[in-house]
Design a protein around this motif. Structure first.
Motif, PDB file in Angstrom:
ATOM      1  N   ILE A  77       0.871  -1.177   0.000  1.00 41.36           N
ATOM      2  CA  ILE A  77       0.000   0.000   0.000  1.00 41.36           C
ATOM      3  C   ILE A  77       0.903   1.220   0.000  1.00 41.36           C
ATOM      4  CG2 ILE A  77      -1.716   1.300   1.302  1.00 41.36           C
ATOM      5  CD1 ILE A  77      -2.665  -1.356   2.486  1.00 41.36           C
ATOM      6  N   VAL A  78       0.726   2.086  -0.992  1.00 47.76           N
ATOM      7  CA  VAL A  78       1.613   3.227  -1.175  1.00 47.76           C
ATOM      8  C   VAL A  78       0.819   4.527  -1.070  1.00 47.76           C
ATOM      9  CG1 VAL A  78       3.278   4.335  -2.726  1.00 47.76           C
ATOM     10  CG2 VAL A  78       3.059   1.836  -2.706  1.00 47.76           C
ATOM     11  N   TYR A  79       1.311   5.448  -0.243  1.00 49.41           N
ATOM     12  CA  TYR A  79       0.699   6.777  -0.145  1.00 49.41           C
ATOM     13  C   TYR A  79       1.626   7.856  -0.696  1.00 49.41           C
ATOM     14  CZ  TYR A  79      -2.708   4.662   3.043  1.00 49.41           C
ATOM     15  OH  TYR A  79      -3.691   3.876   3.591  1.00 49.41           O
ATOM     16  N   ASP A  80       2.923   7.641  -0.554  1.00 48.50           N
ATOM     17  CA  ASP A  80       3.904   8.668  -0.903  1.00 48.50           C
ATOM     18  C   ASP A  80       4.161   8.687  -2.409  1.00 48.50           C
ATOM     19  OD1 ASP A  80       6.015  10.409  -1.124  1.00 48.50           O
ATOM     20  OD2 ASP A  80       7.127   9.594   0.583  1.00 48.50           O
ATOM     21  N   PRO A  81       3.836   9.793  -3.096  1.00 42.83           N
ATOM     22  CA  PRO A  81       4.071   9.868  -4.543  1.00 42.83           C
ATOM     23  C   PRO A  81       5.543   9.681  -4.919  1.00 42.83           C
ATOM     24  CG  PRO A  81       2.617  11.632  -3.823  1.00 42.83           C
ATOM     25  CD  PRO A  81       3.148  10.992  -2.589  1.00 42.83           C
ATOM     26  N   LYS A  82       6.452  10.047  -4.010  1.00 44.24           N
ATOM     27  CA  LYS A  82       7.873   9.853  -4.295  1.00 44.24           C
ATOM     28  C   LYS A  82       8.191   8.367  -4.428  1.00 44.24           C
ATOM     29  CE  LYS A  82      10.421  12.061  -1.490  1.00 44.24           C
ATOM     30  NZ  LYS A  82      11.214  12.434  -0.291  1.00 44.24           N
ATOM     31  N   VAL A  83       7.621   7.561  -3.540  1.00 42.80           N
ATOM     32  CA  VAL A  83       7.814   6.111  -3.593  1.00 42.80           C
ATOM     33  C   VAL A  83       7.117   5.547  -4.832  1.00 42.80           C
ATOM     34  CG1 VAL A  83       7.367   3.922  -2.418  1.00 42.80           C
ATOM     35  CG2 VAL A  83       8.093   5.932  -1.106  1.00 42.80           C
ATOM     36  N   ALA A  84       5.933   6.056  -5.131  1.00 41.87           N
ATOM     37  CA  ALA A  84       5.208   5.601  -6.326  1.00 41.87           C
ATOM     38  C   ALA A  84       6.026   5.863  -7.583  1.00 41.87           C
ATOM     39  CB  ALA A  84       3.859   6.303  -6.418  1.00 41.87           C
ATOM     40  N   ILE A  91       7.512  -4.792 -11.204  1.00 40.94           N
ATOM     41  CA  ILE A  91       6.479  -4.390 -10.244  1.00 40.94           C
ATOM     42  C   ILE A  91       5.373  -3.657 -10.992  1.00 40.94           C
ATOM     43  CG2 ILE A  91       5.953  -2.961  -8.218  1.00 40.94           C
ATOM     44  CD1 ILE A  91       8.901  -3.342  -7.376  1.00 40.94           C
ATOM     45  N   THR A  92       4.134  -3.978 -10.689  1.00 38.19           N
ATOM     46  CA  THR A  92       2.988  -3.283 -11.279  1.00 38.19           C
ATOM     47  C   THR A  92       2.470  -2.248 -10.294  1.00 38.19           C
ATOM     48  OG1 THR A  92       2.332  -5.218 -12.575  1.00 38.19           O
ATOM     49  CG2 THR A  92       0.660  -3.524 -12.211  1.00 38.19           C
ATOM     50  N   LEU A  93       2.412  -1.005 -10.706  1.00 36.26           N
ATOM     51  CA  LEU A  93       1.872   0.062  -9.867  1.00 36.26           C
ATOM     52  C   LEU A  93       0.543   0.504 -10.446  1.00 36.26           C
ATOM     53  CD1 LEU A  93       2.436   2.007  -7.435  1.00 36.26           C
ATOM     54  CD2 LEU A  93       3.101   3.681  -9.177  1.00 36.26           C
ATOM     55  N   ASP A  94      -0.523   0.294  -9.696  1.00 33.30           N
ATOM     56  CA  ASP A  94      -1.849   0.734 -10.132  1.00 33.30           C
ATOM     57  C   ASP A  94      -2.149   2.053  -9.438  1.00 33.30           C
ATOM     58  OD1 ASP A  94      -4.201   0.233 -11.679  1.00 33.30           O
ATOM     59  OD2 ASP A  94      -5.272  -0.077  -9.803  1.00 33.30           O
ATOM     60  N   SER A  95      -2.595   3.030 -10.211  1.00 31.33           N
ATOM     61  CA  SER A  95      -2.831   4.372  -9.703  1.00 31.33           C
ATOM     62  C   SER A  95      -4.235   4.824 -10.076  1.00 31.33           C
ATOM     63  CB  SER A  95      -1.797   5.328 -10.305  1.00 31.33           C
ATOM     64  OG  SER A  95      -2.096   6.664  -9.982  1.00 31.33           O
ATOM     65  N   LYS A  96      -4.976   5.300  -9.076  1.00 33.29           N
ATOM     66  CA  LYS A  96      -6.324   5.799  -9.332  1.00 33.29           C
ATOM     67  C   LYS A  96      -6.516   7.153  -8.652  1.00 33.29           C
ATOM     68  CE  LYS A  96      -8.777   1.501 -10.185  1.00 33.29           C
ATOM     69  NZ  LYS A  96     -10.044   0.783  -9.992  1.00 33.29           N
ATOM     70  N   PRO A  97      -7.287   8.041  -9.282  1.00 31.55           N
ATOM     71  CA  PRO A  97      -7.603   9.304  -8.609  1.00 31.55           C
ATOM     72  C   PRO A  97      -8.256   9.024  -7.262  1.00 31.55           C
ATOM     73  CG  PRO A  97      -8.279   9.372 -10.900  1.00 31.55           C
ATOM     74  CD  PRO A  97      -7.911   7.945 -10.604  1.00 31.55           C
ATOM     75  N   SER A  98      -7.693   9.586  -6.228  1.00 29.99           N
ATOM     76  CA  SER A  98      -8.155   9.302  -4.871  1.00 29.99           C
ATOM     77  C   SER A  98      -9.400  10.118  -4.524  1.00 29.99           C
ATOM     78  CB  SER A  98      -7.044   9.622  -3.876  1.00 29.99           C
ATOM     79  OG  SER A  98      -7.468   9.413  -2.552  1.00 29.99           O
ATOM     80  N   LEU A  99     -10.167   9.588  -3.593  1.00 27.43           N
ATOM     81  CA  LEU A  99     -11.283  10.346  -3.025  1.00 27.43           C
ATOM     82  C   LEU A  99     -10.904  10.938  -1.673  1.00 27.43           C
ATOM     83  CD1 LEU A  99     -14.321   8.021  -3.860  1.00 27.43           C
ATOM     84  CD2 LEU A  99     -13.585  10.087  -5.041  1.00 27.43           C
ATOM     85  N   SER A 100      -9.610  10.852  -1.331  1.00 27.30           N
ATOM     86  CA  SER A 100      -9.132  11.360  -0.043  1.00 27.30           C
ATOM     87  C   SER A 100      -8.549  12.763  -0.203  1.00 27.30           C
ATOM     88  CB  SER A 100      -8.085  10.415   0.540  1.00 27.30           C
ATOM     89  OG  SER A 100      -8.651   9.147   0.815  1.00 27.30           O
ATOM     90  N   TYR A 101      -8.810  13.603   0.788  1.00 24.13           N
ATOM     91  CA  TYR A 101      -8.436  15.010   0.732  1.00 24.13           C
ATOM     92  C   TYR A 101      -7.170  15.267   1.545  1.00 24.13           C
ATOM     93  CZ  TYR A 101     -13.446  15.617  -0.421  1.00 24.13           C
ATOM     94  OH  TYR A 101     -14.699  15.538  -0.975  1.00 24.13           O
ATOM     95  N   ARG A 131      -3.413  10.663  -5.586  1.00 26.41           N
ATOM     96  CA  ARG A 131      -3.624   9.361  -6.203  1.00 26.41           C
ATOM     97  C   ARG A 131      -3.612   8.283  -5.127  1.00 26.41           C
ATOM     98  NH1 ARG A 131      -4.885  12.442  -9.464  1.00 26.41           N
ATOM     99  NH2 ARG A 131      -3.959  12.856 -11.513  1.00 26.41           N
ATOM    100  N   ASP A 132      -4.376   7.249  -5.365  1.00 24.50           N
ATOM    101  CA  ASP A 132      -4.342   6.076  -4.506  1.00 24.50           C
ATOM    102  C   ASP A 132      -3.527   5.008  -5.245  1.00 24.50           C
ATOM    103  OD1 ASP A 132      -5.890   4.959  -1.953  1.00 24.50           O
ATOM    104  OD2 ASP A 132      -5.662   3.338  -3.408  1.00 24.50           O
ATOM    105  N   TYR A 133      -2.462   4.563  -4.621  1.00 26.66           N
ATOM    106  CA  TYR A 133      -1.538   3.643  -5.287  1.00 26.66           C
ATOM    107  C   TYR A 133      -1.572   2.256  -4.640  1.00 26.66           C
ATOM    108  CZ  TYR A 133       0.685   8.098  -6.726  1.00 26.66           C
ATOM    109  OH  TYR A 133       0.936   9.353  -7.202  1.00 26.66           O
ATOM    110  N   PRO A 169     -10.535   3.208  -5.449  1.00 22.90           N
ATOM    111  CA  PRO A 169      -9.893   4.498  -5.184  1.00 22.90           C
ATOM    112  C   PRO A 169     -10.052   4.975  -3.747  1.00 22.90           C
ATOM    113  CG  PRO A 169     -11.899   4.810  -6.456  1.00 22.90           C
ATOM    114  CD  PRO A 169     -11.649   3.333  -6.411  1.00 22.90           C
ATOM    115  N   THR A 170     -10.798   4.233  -2.940  1.00 20.09           N
ATOM    116  CA  THR A 170     -10.915   4.539  -1.515  1.00 20.09           C
ATOM    117  C   THR A 170      -9.740   3.982  -0.715  1.00 20.09           C
ATOM    118  OG1 THR A 170     -12.178   2.512  -1.138  1.00 20.09           O
ATOM    119  CG2 THR A 170     -13.426   4.511  -1.631  1.00 20.09           C
ATOM    120  N   GLY A 171      -8.895   3.161  -1.361  1.00 20.25           N
ATOM    121  CA  GLY A 171      -7.791   2.528  -0.650  1.00 20.25           C
ATOM    122  C   GLY A 171      -8.171   1.221   0.012  1.00 20.25           C
TER     123      GLY A 171
END
Length: 522
Positions: free
Chosen positions: A256-263, A272-282, A492-494, A508-510
């Motif tokens: 579970i990735v939150y940090d865009p730098k790590v993404a 490695i497959t990284l799936d990225s979706k527009p997040s609903l988190s503010y 983004r939710d990664y 996208p909710t994580g």
């Protein structure tokens, strides 16, 4: 930058309104091919520890992800954020006046200890959530509930004071897991491992804080054939920079990735497959309006004018985000364009003018931030510190571990705090509990505004999309001008996986609820 898959705006905006007439679809399926293989233990790596195991009291994402494994929910969200029955046997029915919602639950379901799950447990769960003494995170979602009855073992009836357009979708919220009435009545504290007994796809078998959690498959799970895995182990890494190494060395199957730098690093890894979706988190800043100088609206507005949101997105999210107001841009039927908000155009001179008009003397305060959720919270705080200094505002930064941060946040013990707030497929998910006068999280900032509060309440009570849009327009304008929060951006939710991890559906909710259908191709 790779193309990002946007969630259907129509589905997002209307998911709750059409829930009552949606068909009961099958469990969400991954587009991956191949016959699922049984067995194996999936290793999930993440930063951040569980703060508490009470499924109703903890807002932290780290805890919510565990609740989704251990507990069951009346409803679930599918891959399009549509509302579908889960523990419920079918979609709930709603009376013509919108004030009676009847839920039929599956029969033969058992808790992890072998006890049967009946309507009495569902009633107990929601009575507990609604009870103010519980201080449940989801209490305001069900504030319109007048009473709950269980006329037989498989039927639960919610009697409402007024209609609630979002009620059925709220039954999928991670803080509404069904708990055992017997266990709840025997234990005043449900925060311990020994009381974490649900009916979800996995049982919590072992917990070594700040190290790992180990789960075993629930062989009596009510979704036929699931879970495929024998178990899951969640490994806690000190910080997200360790996630890439864990995946690269196959010490983890998923992260579970939150940090865009790590993404950004993971995106360059071919294995490695990284799936990225527009997040609903503010991503946002909480302002405690009970404390000086934030009790002065002009001070809050001055700070809003001094913030450069785009600079923050570029610095901490590497440009992967959208500036947001109180309603996320993905909810296109309701979200106002941020270009309509004068306070969103950076104007340091205007900020200084408002501070002079406020006549409160030198403005100085402390920003509270955590080491995780988000991982870049301190970076955000430092950027805000530098931006506000240009307006003559002095800011100190206090960084704590997440557990201490959550404790302080729940006590509203801060001047300003960075935050990452979860959203949902309907605006009510987010705005009602914080910004109505009786919302259960209103205490966080203590902001009161009858105009926005009344508009949000009225929007909850109608399924007319046009009326809801007008009401939410009023609410958004009032909230942005009142500045109880300073909304920054949605990112983004990664989710990162190895090629051998199959069948997972990324929301996208994580949420990780669909680990129940995940399997290992090993």
């Amino acid at each position: 930058m790779r193309n990002l898959r946007l969630t259907s705006a129509a589905v997002l905006a209307l998911a709750v309104v059409i829930a009552a007439c949606a068909p009961a679809g099958p469990a969400a399926q991954s587009p991956s091919t191949g016959q699922p293989k049984r067995g194996g233990t999936l290793i999930l790596a993440r930063s951040g520890e569980v703060t508490n195991l009470d499924p109703h009291k903890v807002p932290a994402f780290t805890s919510a992800r565990v609740f989704e494994l251990v507990y069951s929910y009346l409803m679930r969200l599918d891959e399009n954020l549509g509302v579908q029955p889960d523990l419920a046997a079918s979609m709930p029915t709603t009376s013509a006046d919108g004030k009676t919602v009847t839920v039929k639950i599956r029969t033969g379901v058992k808790f992890h200890n072998g006890d049967p799950l009946t309507s009495a447990d569902v009633k107990y769960t929601f009575d507990r959530i609604i009870d103010p003494k519980t201080a449940a995170v989801a209490r305001s979602f069900f504030g319109d509930v007048n009473s709950i009855t269980a006329p037989d073992d498989s039927t639960v009836v919610f009697d409402l004071k007024t209609p609630n357009a979002a009620l059925i979708a709220y039954m999928a919220h991670p803080n509404t897991g069904i708990v055992s009435k017997k266990i709840g009545e025997a234990n005043a504290d449900l925060s311990k491992k020994e009381t974490a007994i649900g009916s979800g796809p996995f049982k919590l078998a072992e917990w070594v804080p700040d190290n790992f959690m180990r789960f075993e498959a629930n062989k009596s799970y009510y979704v036929e054939g699931q879970p495929y895995l024998d178990g899951i182990r969640i490994n806690v890494v000190p910080d997200e920079s360790g996630l890439a190494a864990a995946l690269r060395t196959k010490a983890a199957d998923m992260a579970i990735v939150y940090d865009p730098k790590v993404a950004r690093t993971l995106r360059s890894e071919t294995a490695i497959t990284l799936d990225s979706k527009p997040s609903l988190s503010y991503n946002l800043l909480f302002l405690n309006t009970k404390r000086k100088p934030f009790d002065n609206a002009k001070v809050r507005q001055a700070i809003a004018y001094a913030i450069d949101r785009k600079a923050i997105i570029d610095a901490v999210a590497f440009g992967e985000g959208e500036i947001t107001g109180p309603i996320a841009p993905a909810l296109t039927n309701y979200a106002l364009p941020t270009s309509q908000y004068p306070l969103y155009t950076r104007d340091v001179a205007k900020a200084k003018q408002l501070l002079q008009e406020a006549n409160v003397g030198p403005v100085q305060f402390t920003i509270l931030t955590a080491t995780t959720e988000p991982a870049y919270g301190k970076d955000e705080a430092q950027l805000v510190q530098a931006q506000l200094a240009e307006a003559g505002i002095t800011v100190k930064i206090e960084t704590t571990e997440l557990t201490q941060y959550v404790d302080r946040w729940l006590k509203a013990d801060f001047d300003m705090a960075t935050g990452l707030n979860g959203g949902g497929p309907d605006p009510d998910f987010y705005v009602f509990r914080y910004f109505t006068d009786d919302g259960n999280l209103n205490f966080v900032t203590s902001y009161k505004n009858p105009t926005s509060s009344d508009a949000i309440k009225a929007a909850r009570a109608t399924t007319d999309v046009a009326k809801r849009k007008d009401l939410y327009t009023t609410a958004q304008k009032e909230l942005v001008n009142g500045v109880p929060f300073i909304w920054l951006f949605v990112g983004r939710d990664y989710m990162a996986t190895l090629p051998t991890t199959k069948g997972f559906t990324h929301l996208p909710t994580g949420s990780i609820i669909y680990l129940r259908q995940t399997w290992l191709d090993k």
